[in-house]
Design a protein around this motif. Structure first.
Motif, PDB file in Angstrom:
ATOM      1  N   ALA A 106       0.835  -1.206   0.000  1.00 27.89           N
ATOM      2  CA  ALA A 106       0.000   0.000   0.000  1.00 27.89           C
ATOM      3  C   ALA A 106       0.867   1.253   0.000  1.00 27.89           C
ATOM      4  N   LEU A 107       1.949   1.233   0.751  1.00 30.21           N
ATOM      5  CA  LEU A 107       2.845   2.379   0.777  1.00 30.21           C
ATOM      6  C   LEU A 107       3.528   2.578  -0.572  1.00 30.21           C
ATOM      7  N   ASP A 108       3.806   1.474  -1.260  1.00 26.72           N
ATOM      8  CA  ASP A 108       4.420   1.540  -2.590  1.00 26.72           C
ATOM      9  C   ASP A 108       3.392   1.812  -3.681  1.00 26.72           C
ATOM     10  N   GLY A 109       2.101   1.591  -3.377  1.00 22.41           N
ATOM     11  CA  GLY A 109       1.053   1.812  -4.363  1.00 22.41           C
ATOM     12  C   GLY A 109       0.858   0.663  -5.325  1.00 22.41           C
ATOM     13  N   ARG A 110       1.333  -0.535  -4.974  1.00 25.34           N
ATOM     14  CA  ARG A 110       1.194  -1.706  -5.853  1.00 25.34           C
ATOM     15  C   ARG A 110      -0.059  -2.482  -5.480  1.00 25.34           C
ATOM     16  N   VAL A 111      -0.980  -2.604  -6.419  1.00 23.91           N
ATOM     17  CA  VAL A 111      -2.201  -3.365  -6.194  1.00 23.91           C
ATOM     18  C   VAL A 111      -2.041  -4.725  -6.841  1.00 23.91           C
ATOM     19  N   THR A 112      -2.149  -5.785  -6.031  1.00 26.50           N
ATOM     20  CA  THR A 112      -2.132  -7.151  -6.552  1.00 26.50           C
ATOM     21  C   THR A 112      -3.086  -7.968  -5.725  1.00 26.50           C
ATOM     22  N   GLY A 113      -3.420  -9.135  -6.178  1.00 21.66           N
ATOM     23  CA  GLY A 113      -4.255 -10.038  -5.385  1.00 21.66           C
ATOM     24  C   GLY A 113      -5.709 -10.000  -5.775  1.00 21.66           C
ATOM     25  N   ALA A 114      -6.531 -10.645  -4.956  1.00 24.90           N
ATOM     26  CA  ALA A 114      -7.933 -10.891  -5.275  1.00 24.90           C
ATOM     27  C   ALA A 114      -8.756  -9.634  -5.465  1.00 24.90           C
ATOM     28  N   CYS A 115      -8.441  -8.567  -4.760  1.00 32.98           N
ATOM     29  CA  CYS A 115      -9.267  -7.375  -4.850  1.00 32.98           C
ATOM     30  C   CYS A 115      -8.693  -6.315  -5.772  1.00 32.98           C
ATOM     31  N   ALA A 116      -7.742  -6.680  -6.572  1.00 31.77           N
ATOM     32  CA  ALA A 116      -7.169  -5.725  -7.515  1.00 31.77           C
ATOM     33  C   ALA A 116      -8.050  -5.680  -8.761  1.00 31.77           C
TER      34      ALA A 116
END
Length: 125
Positions: A106-116
């Motif tokens: 979250a701090l890096d702003g990377r969205v991955t995983g089931a809710c991306a």
């Protein structure tokens, strides 16, 4: 109890309590809104300890997201359990507020995983 874990420049990480419900959602929201008024531009909600989240908690999170939008800021929800990620997705909230797998992501702003559910970057640099 709401705990501020990290405060650096305009970024704050807040760890949510194990239960976010009718009894405490408004207090959590008010404390987070105080952080926004104090200049927090990126608020990361660490949900790693959340075991119960009701509709009051969901509404509070959406309200915080809108409050940060109004201040040109960003709300990032991190480390939500698999169960609540599924609920989040079923409610269609992944496009409004994607869930980050970890606080670090979250701090890096990377969205991955089931809710991306969105390819839109959350970085507002």
């Amino acid at each position: 109890m709401l705990r501020v874990r990290v405060r650096h420049a305009d970024t704050t990480v807040v760890r949510l309590p194990t239960e976010v419900d009718y009894d405490n959602a408004s207090d959590i929201g008010a404390r987070c809104e105080d952080l926004i008024k104090e200049g927090c531009g990126t608020l990361v909600l660490d949900a790693s300890e959340v075991q119960y989240l009701d509709s009051s908690g969901v509404s509070m999170i959406i309200t915080l997201s809108r409050a940060l939008d109004n201040h040109a800021g960003t709300l990032r929800l991190a480390a939500l359990s698999d169960h609540y990620q599924q609920v989040w997705r079923l409610l269609g909230l992944g496009t409004l507020l994607p869930v980050f797998p970890t606080v670090h992501a979250a701090l890096d702003g990377r969205v991955t995983g089931a809710c991306a559910d969105t390819s839109e970057s959350l970085d507002h640099a």
